[in-house]
Write a protein that holds these residues in place. Sequence first.
Motif, mmCIF file in Angstrom:
data_model
loop_
_atom_site.group_PDB
_atom_site.id
_atom_site.type_symbol
_atom_site.label_atom_id
_atom_site.label_comp_id
_atom_site.label_asym_id
_atom_site.label_seq_id
_atom_site.Cartn_x
_atom_site.Cartn_y
_atom_site.Cartn_z
ATOM 1 N N ALA A 69 0.865 -1.191 0.199
ATOM 2 C CA ALA A 69 0.269 -0.118 0.422
ATOM 3 C C ALA A 69 0.480 1.392 -0.320
ATOM 4 N N GLY A 70 2.028 1.656 0.371
ATOM 5 C CA GLY A 70 2.913 2.159 1.085
ATOM 6 C C GLY A 70 3.197 2.692 -0.734
ATOM 7 N N VAL A 71 3.846 1.944 -1.087
ATOM 8 C CA VAL A 71 4.533 2.109 -2.916
ATOM 9 C C VAL A 71 2.854 1.756 -3.781
ATOM 10 N N LEU A 72 1.952 1.630 -3.764
ATOM 11 C CA LEU A 72 1.088 2.204 -4.358
ATOM 12 C C LEU A 72 0.920 3.663 -4.444
ATOM 13 N N LEU A 73 0.532 3.899 -2.758
ATOM 14 C CA LEU A 73 -0.047 5.082 -2.717
ATOM 15 C C LEU A 73 1.233 6.471 -3.338
ATOM 16 N N ALA A 74 2.323 5.768 -3.254
ATOM 17 C CA ALA A 74 3.645 7.286 -2.440
ATOM 18 C C ALA A 74 3.748 7.280 -4.997
ATOM 19 N N VAL A 75 3.427 6.490 -5.922
ATOM 20 C CA VAL A 75 2.870 6.325 -6.929
ATOM 21 C C VAL A 75 1.854 7.209 -6.825
ATOM 22 N N VAL A 76 0.979 7.018 -6.733
ATOM 23 C CA VAL A 76 -0.543 8.410 -6.581
ATOM 24 C C VAL A 76 0.204 9.915 -6.575
ATOM 25 N N LEU A 78 3.616 10.928 -5.981
ATOM 26 C CA LEU A 78 4.096 11.438 -7.428
ATOM 27 C C LEU A 78 3.155 11.777 -8.437
ATOM 28 N N VAL A 79 2.414 10.844 -9.089
ATOM 29 C CA VAL A 79 1.524 11.044 -10.215
ATOM 30 C C VAL A 79 0.787 12.515 -9.823
ATOM 31 N N SER A 80 -0.094 12.223 -8.627
ATOM 32 C CA SER A 80 -1.043 13.863 -9.041
ATOM 33 C C SER A 80 0.123 14.709 -8.407
ATOM 34 N N LYS A 81 1.953 15.091 -8.267
ATOM 35 C CA LYS A 81 2.096 15.673 -7.606
ATOM 36 C C LYS A 81 1.634 16.723 -6.764
ATOM 37 N N SER A 82 1.825 15.604 -5.683
ATOM 38 C CA SER A 82 1.562 15.764 -3.908
ATOM 39 C C SER A 82 2.884 15.970 -3.564
ATOM 40 N N PRO A 83 2.707 17.556 -2.502
ATOM 41 C CA PRO A 83 3.729 17.911 -1.711
ATOM 42 C C PRO A 83 4.052 16.717 -0.957
ATOM 43 N N TRP A 84 5.071 16.865 -0.606
ATOM 44 C CA TRP A 84 5.781 15.415 0.434
ATOM 45 C C TRP A 84 5.997 16.916 1.805
ATOM 46 N N PRO A 85 6.010 15.428 2.958
ATOM 47 C CA PRO A 85 6.205 16.169 4.590
ATOM 48 C C PRO A 85 7.737 16.679 4.038
ATOM 49 N N ARG A 201 -2.348 12.797 0.417
ATOM 50 C CA ARG A 201 -1.359 11.405 -0.368
ATOM 51 C C ARG A 201 -0.734 11.094 -0.027
ATOM 52 N N SER A 202 0.069 12.056 0.223
ATOM 53 C CA SER A 202 2.293 12.044 0.821
ATOM 54 C C SER A 202 2.090 11.293 1.818
ATOM 55 N N SER A 203 1.307 12.031 2.873
ATOM 56 C CA SER A 203 1.434 12.002 4.201
ATOM 57 C C SER A 203 0.767 10.559 4.181
ATOM 58 N N THR A 204 -0.151 9.825 3.641
ATOM 59 C CA THR A 204 -0.529 8.736 4.268
ATOM 60 C C THR A 204 0.568 7.704 3.577
ATOM 61 N N ALA A 205 0.754 7.806 2.594
ATOM 62 C CA ALA A 205 2.040 6.825 2.226
ATOM 63 C C ALA A 205 3.276 6.765 3.019
ATOM 64 N N VAL A 206 3.763 8.229 3.716
ATOM 65 C CA VAL A 206 4.782 7.760 4.785
ATOM 66 C C VAL A 206 4.188 7.265 5.976
#
Length: 308
Positions: A69-76, A78-85, A201-206
Amino acid sequence: MERDDLKLAEAEGEVPPAATPEATAAPPWVSATVPAVFVVLWSSAFIAAVIGTDAAPPLLLTFSRFAIAGVLLAVVALVSKSPWPKGKLLLHVVVTGLLMQAVQFGAFYTAIGAGLPGGVVALIQGFNPVLIALMAGFFVGEEITRQQWLGFAIGGAGVALAVAGALDFSTSAIVLSFVGLLGLSAGTVYQKRFTQGADVRSSTAVHFLASAPVMLVMTLTLEDPKVTDWGAFGGSLAWIVLINSVGTFLLLNFMLKKQAASRVGTLFFLTPAVTALLAWLVIGQTLNLSAIIGLVLGGAGVLLAARK
């Protein structure tokens, strides 16, 4: 679970782009059936966990879920250009993830693996709004009304009855369930205090990616990480990741577009009863009378305590 990230984001106006109003309105029958589908799918996570922990050790299942799930959400993200913490915010997001993911699901899955019925685990998890309100009352100074105290009392009685009805399974599993509840509630309060500006999105991936290594170390040191039934393990893992981590995420965003967050939140009070019903239908898991009464009282109490 992910619902706390989304509810907080919706409240702050930070719902992902997918949650913005669409040009074409959905047919009325779609809006009417989505809540029911959502409750069933959300409740199914506990059934998938039962099947998965029968096929592999619980911490191995937890690690696998977080990693994929972490890899999938990280891709999402990145694709959506979400800002990372970054910086301190990243540290706070990691702490939140460890509490809400590693502690919560590591404890819940281990309790389910020890034989605790999914409906009881769902009821204990559903007590999260009550515990959060108590934490806010004692540590933040928010007022707790008489109606809330009454709801706490009824809900607490329901949990006690449900737990008493499951004591023949494992006392340690019940303790672990409350540890999972504490992780979820503490993580939610911590998130609200320190990570308000983080993208969902990015925080949930983290959250997932930070929790995966912890679960890997734990499964290698505390378990014999071997899969006994690859079909059941793969099926339950795919369901947990794709349906419960992605599908319910999309449905929740859809409902938040159409309804108030408080109204959507009431759907979670149906989870314990629906989980118990699914457990009986799908895997033949039954509850005794005291546990069933406990589920009803617990849901009613939490609903009463959460009402404004």
